[in-house]
Design a protein around this motif. Structure first.
Motif, short mmCIF file in Angstrom:
data_model
loop_
_atom_site.label_atom_id
_atom_site.label_comp_id
_atom_site.label_asym_id
_atom_site.label_seq_id
_atom_site.Cartn_x
_atom_site.Cartn_y
_atom_site.Cartn_z
N GLN A 16 -8.35 3.22 -4.90
CA GLN A 16 -7.12 3.93 -4.56
C GLN A 16 -7.21 4.69 -3.24
OE1 GLN A 16 -4.23 3.71 -6.20
NE2 GLN A 16 -5.20 2.26 -7.59
N PRO A 19 -4.62 3.16 -0.42
CA PRO A 19 -3.21 3.41 -0.77
C PRO A 19 -2.84 4.89 -0.77
CG PRO A 19 -4.18 1.79 -2.27
CD PRO A 19 -5.30 2.35 -1.46
N ASN A 22 -2.53 6.11 2.83
CA ASN A 22 -1.29 5.62 3.45
C ASN A 22 -0.06 6.29 2.88
OD1 ASN A 22 -2.79 3.88 5.06
ND2 ASN A 22 -2.61 2.16 3.63
N GLU A 23 -0.15 6.82 1.63
CA GLU A 23 0.99 7.48 1.01
C GLU A 23 1.42 8.70 1.81
OE1 GLU A 23 4.04 7.96 -1.70
OE2 GLU A 23 2.66 6.28 -1.44
#
Length: 432
Positions: A16, A19, A22-23
């Protein structure tokens, strides 16, 4: 200047890590150039129903296909691109999806009802959800302050008009938080020179978020209002039960049964409203953060967005919060009352058990006395038959000795009685 080549690190990444990193950049502010008109829509399923994300994606793709626009990748939660002469920004949130359509170069009248027609009517009718928020935002270069006041008075209801300078007086924002005839909120942004396209987009995005999260937070107020009658009835019944517990004549088993029923109803209300009331706290926090990020200053003595929220929005949030706390307090009261009642029932049962044990002790004592009496009678009875048998056995001695039968019986009886008593005593001891 030369830069050293990055050195590869032989460390495995958490699945994770990328991701989640990038969130942080998943939803950038749009870059919007004044003048222009923005149309904002937020769609949410009715009655907190489960979202059909596939249907929402298909709905978005239908709109994009009508304009020949590229599709977002599978699983995407946001998308930006051109739709004809307009720019579209789509975002998927936890409970709703939002569409922000921007048309640059506003020339027509402000807040014209035809603005919504930029979304096809049949496409709107097929939306997998209902409109929870919508807003029309007019962005214009800032004229003189007197003109801003005049336009705000023309476009908005004076009684609820908010007007403030934002971002260190780089823009002026106006609105009244009233629904127009088409069901839209209205906001106006007057951009001063030097605001820039990105900061203009930031202001428009924050106004959209303020309106959307305000609408979502108000769902908690609606939930609190719906719960009020049921909570008032449960509170009355719970208070009556607690008062009845103070009476010695109260039937505690029935009271405990009624109390369990009230506790079950409270748990049902908590389960039904817990998520919505908790989400309301989160949405309220976001609204206040977005308002604070505008860095408002008063304009012409008019209330700011923050003051409007404090006067109109904050009481509704306090009602939702007090309902959540009251529901928790009632559940705690029911739990304490149940524990107290169970303790009282346990004490009463202990007293009953004590009395029962005392009664059993008395009966055991009587049984022991009766046993001793029976044992004495048994000694007499057995001795009687044993003496008779002994006389039969000693019968031949009666003729050989100068002893009569009565004297022989008198001599034998004490020995036999003593032997029988000793024998029964030995048997009793061996049994114990």
């Amino acid at each position: 200047m030369t830069f050293a080549q990055p050195v590869a690190v032989a460390l495995p990444d958490h699945p994770q890590r990328v991701p989640l990193a990038n969130e942080l950049h998943a939803r950038p502010f749009p870059s919007l150039r004044a003048p222009g008109d923005a149309i904002h829509l937020a769609l949410k399923p009715l009655d907190d129903a489960a979202r059909d994300r596939e249907a929402e994606r298909a709905h978005l793709l239908d709109l994009l296909d009508r304009h020949g626009a590229a599709h977002p990748p599978p699983g995407a939660t946001h998308w930006s691109g051109r739709l004809g002469r307009c720019e579209l920004k789509w975002e998927s949130h936890t409970e709703f999806v939002t569409y922000l359509l921007w048309e640059e170069g506003a020339t027509g009248p402000a807040f014209h009802p035809d603005l919504l027609r930029k979304f096809p009517a049949d496409w709107l009718a097929a939306a997998p959800g209902a409109r929870i928020a919508s807003a029309l935002i007019r962005v214009e270069p800032a004229p003189a302050d007197e003109t801003i006041v005049a336009r705000a008075a023309e476009w908005f209801v004076p009684e609820s008009l908010t007007l403030s300078r934002v971002l260190d007086d780089k823009a002026v924002v106006a609105g009244d938080f009233r629904l127009d005839a088409a069901g839209h909120m209205r906001f106006a942004v007057f951009a001063r020179e030097g605001l820039g396209d990105r900061r203009t987009g930031r202001v428009v995005q924050q106004l959209c978020e303020i309106e959307t999260y305000r609408a979502m937070a108000m769902l908690g107020f609606a939930t609190a209002r719906d719960l009020a009658p049921a909570m008032a009835d449960l509170d009355r019944r719970l208070s009556a039960l607690i008062e009845s517990m103070a009476s010695d004549a109260a039937r505690h088993a029935e009271t405990l049964h009624d109390l369990l029923g009230i506790s079950a109803e409270l748990e049902h209300l908590s389960a039904r409203s817990g998520y919505r009331l908790s989400a309301t706290v989160a949405y309220e926090t976001i609204v206040l953060q977005r308002v604070a990020a505008l860095r408002e200053l008063r304009f012409g003595g008019r209330p700011t967005l923050g003051e409007f929220m404090q006067r109109r929005f904050d009481p509704a949030m306090r009602t939702a919060g007090s309902t959540d706390r009251r529901l928790g307090s009632m559940s705690a009261r029911a739990l304490r009352a149940g524990n107290l009642l169970r303790t009282r029932v346990d004490v009463e049962r202990s007293a009953q058990n004590q009395r029962l044990l005392e009664s059993m002790d008395r009966r055991a004592d009587l049984a022991l006395r009766l046993q001793h009496t029976v044992e004495g009678l048994s000694v007499v009875a057995v001795s009687y038959y044993a003496v008779g048998l002994a006389l039969y056995l000693l019968g031949p001695l009666e003729g050989a000795l100068p002893i009569g039968k009565p004297l022989l019986a008198a001599l034998v009886a004490p020995v036999v009685i003593l032997a029988v008593w000793w024998g029964l005593r030995r048997i009793r001891r061996s049994l114990h």
